[in-house]
Design a protein around this motif. Structure first.
Motif, short mmCIF file in Angstrom:
data_model
loop_
_atom_site.label_atom_id
_atom_site.label_comp_id
_atom_site.label_asym_id
_atom_site.label_seq_id
_atom_site.Cartn_x
_atom_site.Cartn_y
_atom_site.Cartn_z
N LEU A 63 0.82 -1.20 0.00
CA LEU A 63 0.00 0.00 0.00
C LEU A 63 0.86 1.26 0.00
CD1 LEU A 63 -2.88 -0.85 2.52
CD2 LEU A 63 -2.73 -1.34 0.09
N ALA A 64 2.07 1.13 0.49
CA ALA A 64 2.97 2.29 0.57
C ALA A 64 3.35 2.80 -0.82
CB ALA A 64 4.22 1.94 1.36
N GLU A 65 3.27 1.94 -1.84
CA GLU A 65 3.64 2.34 -3.19
C GLU A 65 2.44 2.74 -4.03
OE1 GLU A 65 5.72 -0.93 -4.86
OE2 GLU A 65 7.28 -0.97 -3.33
N ASP A 67 -0.89 4.67 -5.52
CA ASP A 67 -1.45 6.00 -5.72
C ASP A 67 -2.93 6.04 -5.31
OD1 ASP A 67 0.86 7.33 -7.23
OD2 ASP A 67 0.50 5.51 -8.40
N VAL A 69 -5.81 3.41 -3.18
CA VAL A 69 -6.11 2.18 -2.44
C VAL A 69 -7.62 2.01 -2.41
CG1 VAL A 69 -6.03 1.01 -0.20
CG2 VAL A 69 -4.05 2.34 -0.99
N ASP A 91 -1.47 5.32 7.35
CA ASP A 91 -0.22 5.80 6.77
C ASP A 91 -0.43 6.25 5.33
OD1 ASP A 91 1.09 5.23 9.13
OD2 ASP A 91 1.96 3.34 8.42
N ALA A 92 -1.22 5.49 4.59
CA ALA A 92 -1.49 5.87 3.20
C ALA A 92 -2.21 7.21 3.15
CB ALA A 92 -2.32 4.78 2.52
N ARG A 95 0.08 10.08 3.67
CA ARG A 95 0.93 10.37 2.50
C ARG A 95 0.16 11.05 1.38
NH1 ARG A 95 2.69 5.09 3.68
NH2 ARG A 95 1.23 4.29 2.11
N THR A 97 -2.36 9.50 -0.29
CA THR A 97 -2.87 8.48 -1.20
C THR A 97 -4.39 8.59 -1.29
OG1 THR A 97 -1.06 7.00 -0.58
CG2 THR A 97 -2.99 5.99 -1.63
N LEU A 99 -7.99 7.18 -1.31
CA LEU A 99 -8.60 6.00 -0.68
C LEU A 99 -10.06 5.92 -1.10
CD1 LEU A 99 -7.16 6.64 2.88
CD2 LEU A 99 -6.36 4.88 1.32
#
Length: 322
Positions: A63-65, A67, A69, A91-92, A95, A97, A99
């Motif tokens: 999930l850290a990579e 764009d 989720v 965390d996502a 950042r 991201t 969702l």
């Protein structure tokens, strides 16, 4: 390349999982390139559905990579999301991201605290539970999806398609989204706008309540021109006392309850008869076909004819009466 990570948890709903895989995986830019790379992620190498087991190629660290989720819904047999999943989602979000949830996936986002203070939706049947368990979430049960910018939620089943197409349109414009819609044999914009097709339930009334008899009487007399005075008299109360007691026990006003009952009656007639709109308007107690159409569109989110086309067994047996 935009990476779309789809989170697969135990008891994931296969339809919810497959929808973003297919829609984003098949999307194409005008030059034929695929704009998305889809990855299915999970807390372990295998998750179970109600019908089969699924091998998951990526862990939650992927999930850290990502764009975007996407969190599909899980069945009622699913337990609480694992702590590492909730932490990865937080965390996502931190950042930046994007969702998104499909159907009951909103419960997972809410459990991570990512819907607090936001408007959100889920399947209309699960909306009361979402609102009850997460009171900081502004639950909207009557829309197909809600776009808050970074966080998006969608209603049940096919509404996930609407949400995925909406995100593609945000990313790459209407032409690319329209092409993805054609591949899914799905209109880019549904005729019903964003409203879910809901058979609206009445607010519950405590057993043995003084209102039970009058509510049953209202249901039996929806075709009449009912007044607040007449309803109050059935209970032996003044209009003011009746209105106050009614709101205390149902959470709404007598007029709103009556209008909802009339819409429910109209839905039933549209589904189960071939009566024309004028006749249904009279049977449900609306003053005119125009008033009926306006109220029905406001509550249900689509026209009576569109609703009948989608849900009526009588409609499919032959042309409706005029």
């Amino acid at each position: 390349m935009h990476i779309v990570a789809i989170l697969a948890l135990d008891h994931v709903v296969p339809f919810d999982l497959a929808t973003p895989i297919e829609v984003f995986g098949r999307a194409r830019l005008p030059d034929g390139r695929g704009p998305y790379r889809v990855r299915v992620c999970g807390p372990g190498p295998e998750v179970g559905t109600e019908a089969f087991a699924l091998r998951v190629p990526y862990g939650v660290d992927a999930l850290a990579e990502a764009d975007t989720v996407i969190v599909p819904g899980c069945s009622e047999r699913a337990g609480p999301p694992p702590p590492e999943v909730l932490e990865a989602l937080r965390d996502a979000a931190a950042r930046g991201t994007r969702l998104a949830s499909i159907c009951a996936g909103a419960f997972t986002l809410a459990a991570a605290g990512l819907l607090d203070g936001l408007r959100a939706t889920t399947h209309w049947a699960a909306a009361p539970a979402l609102a009850r368990r997460f009171p900081l979430v502004d639950v909207r049960p009557d829309v197909l999806y809600v776009d808050n910018g970074q966080v998006l939620t969608s209603a049940g089943a096919a509404a996930g398609l609407d949400l995925c197409l909406h995100m593609i349109r945000r990313d790459h414009g209407s032409a690319v989204a329209a092409d993805a819609a054609r591949l899914s044999v799905m209109p880019l914009e549904r005729e019903g706008g964003q409203a879910q097709f809901i058979v609206h339930e009445h607010p519950p009334v405590p057993a043995g309540s003084l209102l039970e008899p009058v509510l049953a009487w209202i249901e039996d007399n929806l075709g009449r021109d009912l007044t607040l005075r007449e309803m109050a008299a059935r209970c032996g109360m003044s209009e003011r006392t009746f209105g106050r007691r009614f709101r205390q026990q149902t959470g709404t006003t007598p007029l709103q309850w009556l209008l909802r009952a009339r819409v429910r009656r109209a839905q039933y007639l549209l589904e189960n008869t071939d009566h024309g709109v004028e006749r249904i308007a009279a049977q449900a107690g609306f003053g005119s076909p125009t008033a009926f159409r306006e109220r029905f569109k406001r509550v249900v989110g689509t026209t009576p004819q569109a609703y009948r086309s989608s849900f009526s067994t009588a409609f499919n047996r032959g042309p409706a009466a005029t």
